[in-house]
Design an enzyme around this catalytic site. Structure first.
Site, mmCIF file in Angstrom:
data_model
loop_
_atom_site.group_PDB
_atom_site.id
_atom_site.type_symbol
_atom_site.label_atom_id
_atom_site.label_comp_id
_atom_site.label_asym_id
_atom_site.label_seq_id
_atom_site.Cartn_x
_atom_site.Cartn_y
_atom_site.Cartn_z
ATOM 1 N N ASP A 136 0.834 -1.183 0.000
ATOM 2 C CA ASP A 136 0.000 0.000 0.000
ATOM 3 C C ASP A 136 0.883 1.253 0.000
ATOM 4 O O ASP A 136 0.510 2.288 0.542
ATOM 5 C CB ASP A 136 -0.902 -0.032 1.262
ATOM 6 C CG ASP A 136 -1.941 1.051 1.266
ATOM 7 O OD1 ASP A 136 -2.297 1.513 0.189
ATOM 8 O OD2 ASP A 136 -2.382 1.431 2.373
ATOM 9 N N CYS A 194 -27.322 -8.140 -3.712
ATOM 10 C CA CYS A 194 -27.102 -7.587 -2.360
ATOM 11 C C CYS A 194 -26.787 -6.088 -2.432
ATOM 12 O O CYS A 194 -26.128 -5.627 -3.351
ATOM 13 C CB CYS A 194 -25.946 -8.348 -1.714
ATOM 14 S SG CYS A 194 -25.458 -7.698 -0.115
ATOM 15 N N CYS A 197 -24.121 -3.066 1.945
ATOM 16 C CA CYS A 197 -23.110 -2.041 2.246
ATOM 17 C C CYS A 197 -23.626 -0.660 1.854
ATOM 18 O O CYS A 197 -23.436 0.317 2.590
ATOM 19 C CB CYS A 197 -21.795 -2.359 1.541
ATOM 20 S SG CYS A 197 -21.955 -2.634 -0.227
ATOM 21 N N CYS A 217 -16.594 9.811 2.855
ATOM 22 C CA CYS A 217 -16.331 8.513 3.505
ATOM 23 C C CYS A 217 -15.642 8.747 4.854
ATOM 24 O O CYS A 217 -14.658 9.489 4.947
ATOM 25 C CB CYS A 217 -15.456 7.651 2.584
ATOM 26 S SG CYS A 217 -14.921 6.132 3.376
ATOM 27 N N CYS A 244 -13.507 3.334 9.503
ATOM 28 C CA CYS A 244 -14.912 2.917 9.614
ATOM 29 C C CYS A 244 -14.983 1.508 9.027
ATOM 30 O O CYS A 244 -14.417 1.246 7.968
ATOM 31 C CB CYS A 244 -15.790 3.887 8.834
ATOM 32 S SG CYS A 244 -17.459 3.280 8.465
ATOM 33 N N CYS A 247 -19.183 -0.864 6.147
ATOM 34 C CA CYS A 247 -19.507 -1.532 4.874
ATOM 35 C C CYS A 247 -18.842 -2.899 4.767
ATOM 36 O O CYS A 247 -19.198 -3.701 3.902
ATOM 37 C CB CYS A 247 -19.182 -0.643 3.682
ATOM 38 S SG CYS A 247 -17.482 -0.114 3.602
HETATM 39 FE FE1 SF4 Z 1 -23.315 -7.137 -0.421
HETATM 40 FE FE2 SF4 Z 1 -21.795 -4.950 -0.507
HETATM 41 FE FE3 SF4 Z 1 -20.776 -7.279 0.350
HETATM 42 FE FE4 SF4 Z 1 -21.335 -6.931 -2.227
HETATM 43 S S1 SF4 Z 1 -19.814 -5.803 -1.048
HETATM 44 S S2 SF4 Z 1 -21.852 -8.741 -0.994
HETATM 45 S S3 SF4 Z 1 -23.155 -5.653 -2.115
HETATM 46 S S4 SF4 Z 1 -22.411 -6.083 1.334
HETATM 47 FE FE1 SF4 Z 2 -16.764 4.786 4.011
HETATM 48 FE FE2 SF4 Z 2 -17.696 2.235 4.064
HETATM 49 FE FE3 SF4 Z 2 -17.873 3.749 6.230
HETATM 50 FE FE4 SF4 Z 2 -19.368 4.297 4.082
HETATM 51 S S1 SF4 Z 2 -19.507 2.472 5.384
HETATM 52 S S2 SF4 Z 2 -18.291 5.759 5.361
HETATM 53 S S3 SF4 Z 2 -17.964 3.748 2.448
HETATM 54 S S4 SF4 Z 2 -15.962 3.068 5.239
#
Ligand code: SF4
Ligand code: SF4
Length: 353
Positions: A136, A194, A197, A217, A244, A247
């Site tokens: 990275d 899905c 997220c 974000c 965070c 997601c």
């Molecule tokens: Fe579901 Fe988002 Fe995971 Fe894809 S990345 S499987 S849309 S939660």
């Molecule tokens: Fe960023 Fe994922 Fe948190 Fe949304 S859920 S603020 S995309 S880290």
């Protein structure tokens, strides 16, 4: 020869702690045009190093980083899954830290293992090889390369997802002046219908084109962002003080990911749920001592205390007032401004019937 050599290299990678290992070529990565479009839309926020001309040329063509490059070995090493760790029952307001930062900084851990793997490859391929290592740390579209090396697909949350390991792993790459057997790309998209997220993201910054707007974000706002957090987004921070996980935590592919974590990335006591009042009282040397080996140092003291002030305000707890009042006199103007805002929020909360 190259197939057998590739097999023993992957075996050695596993021995060194990388259960994920794939090989791809140095051809331009498939999503490079989408990346350019993302930059053109300004979705990289203040991360101007991403838009730098030379860095963009390297992302488009990895051979710019190593002209002799013939193969790219892409490696993955899991970190702690992003489950919610309940706060200790001591009544103190607590923040939350993204699980990749619960243990040691991967920038400190991975290079040594990558160097050991290169030494192994050189010993098995006849001598010194042109190579470059990345954790990275360089201009590579690493998720694209990982997808092409067969390690998984890029999910709607923009993370690389492996069908068994989910998305909670660090990526590293070794560019090599050596022919290895490329893996078939991971072509399937297992997100299907899905949208978890997208629905769970507190700021709605996951976009329909499978990119995200860094400007909103929380990971960007609490780590890479060196300035103020826009007031309208501060409530969305909730308890988050560094990164965070939302997601990734809601992603079904992380539900069954193996729980074993490399000891280097096991949670240090207190790191997942830091005491916010103590965080706001860290002076510069205490901050350096506490986070010397942690990714949290990336936010620097001013960013971390800025985030802690917002999280403390979001807690609405009256006992936050004294720490926020003290921080509103901090030597750093960024900390002062966010602490003063936090104090105002607590006082408004107290006046509510
Ligand atoms: Fe579901 Fe988002 Fe995971 Fe894809 S990345 S499987 S849309 S939660
Ligand atoms: Fe960023 Fe994922 Fe948190 Fe949304 S859920 S603020 S995309 S880290």
């Amino acid at each position: 020869m190259s197939a057998e050599l590739t097999r023993v290299i992957k075996e050695e990678a596993r021995r060194l702690g990388f259960p994920l290992a794939g090989v791809t070529t140095p051809e331009p990565p498939p999503h490079w045009p989408a990346y350019e479009n993302w930059l053109a839309m300004g979705r990289h926020a203040s991360m101007n190093y991403l838009a730098d001309e030379r860095a963009r040329a390297c992302r488009r063509d990895p051979r710019r980083l190593l002209p002799e490059c013939r193969s790219i070995l892409v490696l993955g090493i899991p970190y702690a899954p992003p489950q919610t760790i309940p706060p200790p029952e001591d009544g103190t307001p607590r923040g939350r830290v993204a699980s990749y930062a619960w243990g040691q900084d991967y920038h400190l851990v991975l290079p040594e293992r990558l160097r050991a793997l290169v030494a192994f490859i050189e010993a098995h391929s006849g001598g010194p090889l042109p190579h470059r290592l990345y954790t990275d740390t360089g201009p590579l579209l690493e998720r694209d390369l990982a997808q092409r090396a067969g390690l998984g697909w890029i999910g709607k949350n923009t993370c690389l997802i492996h069908p068994r390991f989910g998305s909670t792993f660090f990526l590293a790459e070794i560019l090599l002046g050596l022919d290895l057997e490329p893996d078939p790309p991971f072509e399937a998209d297992r997100c299907g219908t899905c949208r978890r997220c997208i629905e769970a993201c507190p700021t709605g910054c996951i976009l329909p084109d499978r990119s995200l707007d860094a400007r909103a974000c929380l990971s960007y706002l609490t780590i890479e962002n060196k300035g103020e957090i826009p007031p309208e987004l501060r409530p969305a921070l909730g308890e988050w003080v560094f990164g965070c996980d939302i997601c990734q935590a809601v992603c079904p592919w992380n539900r069954f990911a193996p729980l074993e974590v490399d000891p280097a990335f096991a949670p240090h006591p207190g790191r997942p749920r830091p005491d916010l009042i103590a965080a706001l009282r860290l002076d510069p040397s205490a901050f350096r001592r506490q986070f010397a080996d942690s990714p949290v140092q990336r936010a620097r003291r001013r960013g971390y205390l800025r985030n802690a002030a917002v999280a403390l305000a979001n807690s609405g707890r009256p006992e936050a007032a004294a720490a926020l009042a003290q921080a509103s006199q901090d030597a750093d103007p960024l900390v002062r401004a966010h602490a003063a805002w936090g104090l105002e929020q607590i006082s408004k909360a107290q006046k509510r019937p």
